[in-house]
Design an enzyme around this catalytic site. Structure first.
Site, PDB file in Angstrom:
ATOM      1  N   GLY A 109     -10.035  -7.162  -0.833  1.00 58.56           N
ATOM      2  CA  GLY A 109      -9.787  -8.935   0.437  1.00 58.56           C
ATOM      3  C   GLY A 109      -9.735  -9.763  -0.226  1.00 58.56           C
ATOM      4  NE  ARG A 127      -4.479  -1.645   1.513  1.00 57.43           N
ATOM      5  CZ  ARG A 127      -5.285  -2.388   2.833  1.00 57.43           C
ATOM      6  NH1 ARG A 127      -5.283  -1.745   4.024  1.00 57.43           N
ATOM      7  NH2 ARG A 127      -6.131  -3.036   2.585  1.00 57.43           N
ATOM      8  N   GLY A 179     -14.535  -3.852   1.338  1.00 54.17           N
ATOM      9  CA  GLY A 179     -15.315  -2.870   1.109  1.00 54.17           C
ATOM     10  C   GLY A 179     -15.292  -2.475   0.786  1.00 54.17           C
ATOM     11  CE  LYS A 202     -21.059 -15.355   8.427  1.00 53.05           C
ATOM     12  NZ  LYS A 202     -21.549 -14.851   9.075  1.00 53.05           N
TER      13      LYS A 202
END
Length: 402
Positions: free
Chosen positions: A359, A36, A382, A209
């Site tokens: 992610g 990053r 996210g 999920k």
């Protein structure tokens, strides 16, 4: 409309506030992955090379209690930035106050200043309580940080889905805002895939999920030509279709939703036809079974080889591919083949925009050595999910239109 980019700004002689995403993994004060930091270098270099005065800042971790202050000291990141950029970085161990104000005021053209973790403002040491001034976009804090500079550049996509004092708060109090080069790439690739994809457009969604990705699935069913499903959430769909999934992970409270999505998909939603199974959640060799052959004690931990063949068929000729979420428990070597296979399929697509949506899928592509084979790997998990869902992200909305 197109957003203003840092290269559209006249930065000469100006104090340029640059919100970066230096939320890097650290262990005992040592950075374990500086990706990053490296990703922010083009924007910072542009500012200093064009005689601007760079004021760089970021959050690091969460600061919910006093113990988090020492743990999330961002000073080592400032040191790493200095090493990577090859120029001195003046570090101020504070998020406000005279030392910071004087350092900003005395900054010369081409110099870099970095201040302490913005999330230090989330905890009041004197009162010994969490206050979330940064995270909840405290108006006074945003105005204060804005007063340190002349223009604002947001280059932190990882926090773009949250309105904070260090993005939206600053932007509301400066005359000119722009996106950094990293944020520009996210707008181009992830935003472009949602708003104006080159077709055929195929989305691949994995993870555990259905509930985490309801909005994304619904949005992509409207926009994509095909949506390929893998990961543990495949079993919620398979059970909704009446199949025996053994002891595989399933969200029983989402079965009705899965049926609704299957009906809405009208053939667009593609599910695996086989899986690698085990009778326990452990990293030992599994057995490949058709999704029609599961025994009651079978636990699916990865997609199988015939599913990869099916996915290869669906991806043939695709011009835009978005992938978010692994195909199995890729951290276990016996259940990584599906995720590796998807990496290989995307790496070998000709003339396609291949976009990894942050992610775990980004971590997989990087750890497996496929990062340089993709068109773009998103820097926000996210944020990329919400962007793919078609939501307006505050950290992008606050940037001026061109």
């Amino acid at each position: 409309m197109a957003k203003k980019i840092v290269s559209n700004l006249d930065v000469k002689g100006k104090k340029v506030l640059i919100r970066v995403d230096f939320n890097v993994p650290m262990k005992n004060g040592v950075i374990t992955d500086d990706t990053r930091v490296r990703a922010a270098l083009p924007t910072i270099k542009y500012v200093i090379d064009n005689h601007g005065k760079a004021i760089v800042f970021s959050h690091l971790g969460r600061v919910k209690e006093e113990a988090d202050i020492a743990k999330n000291d961002i000073a080592p990141v400032a040191k790493r930035l200095e090493e990577l950029i090859g120029k001195p970085v003046k570090f101020v161990n504070a998020t406000r106050g005279k030392e910071l104000e004087d350092a900003a005021a005395s900054l010369a053209e081409g110099e870099i200043l970095m201040f302490q973790n913005t999330r230090y403002e989330d905890f009041d040491v004197a009162a010994n309580k969490e206050v979330k001034k940064e995270s909840k976009n405290d108006a006074e804090l945003g105005a204060y940080w804005a007063s340190l500079g002349d223009v604002f550049v947001n280059d932190a996509f990882g926090t773009a889905h949250r309105a904070a004092a260090s993005n939206v708060g600053i932007a509301a109090n400066v005359k000119e805002t722009a996106a950094g080069f990293l944020l520009e790439k996210e707008i181009k690739y992830v935003g472009g895939a949602v708003d104006n994809p080159v077709r055929p457009f195929v989305a691949i969604l994995g993870g555990s999920k259905v509930s985490d990705k309801i909005g994304v699935i619904e949005s992509l069913l409207d926009k994509a030509d095909k949506v390929l499903i893998g990961g543990a959430m495949m079993f919620t769909f398979l059970k909704a279709m009446g199949k025996n999934i053994g002891s595989s992970r399933c969200e029983d409270d989402k079965l009705d939703l899965a049926n609704e999505l299957l009906a809405k998909a009208n053939g667009k939603l593609v599910l695996p036809v086989d899986a690698v199974c085990n009778t326990a959640f452990e990293d030992v060799k599994g057995t490949v079974k058709s999704v029609d052959e599961f025994a009651n004690d079978d636990m699916g931990l990865d997609i199988g080889p015939k599913s990869l063949e099916l996915f290869a068929h669906e991806l043939a000729g695709a011009k835009t591919v978005v992938w978010n979420g692994p195909m199995g428990v890729f951290e276990m070597k016996n259940y990584a083949a599906g995720t590796i296979g998807v990496c290989e399929l995307l790496a070998n697509l000709n003339d396609a925009n291949t976009i990894i949506g942050g992610g775990d899928s980004a971590a997989a592509a990087e750890s497996l050595g496929y990062a340089d084979k993709m068109s773009h790997i998103s820097t926000g998990g996210g944020a990329s999910l919400e962007y793919l869902e078609g939501k307006a992200l505050p950290g992008i909305t606050c940037v001026d239109e061109l």
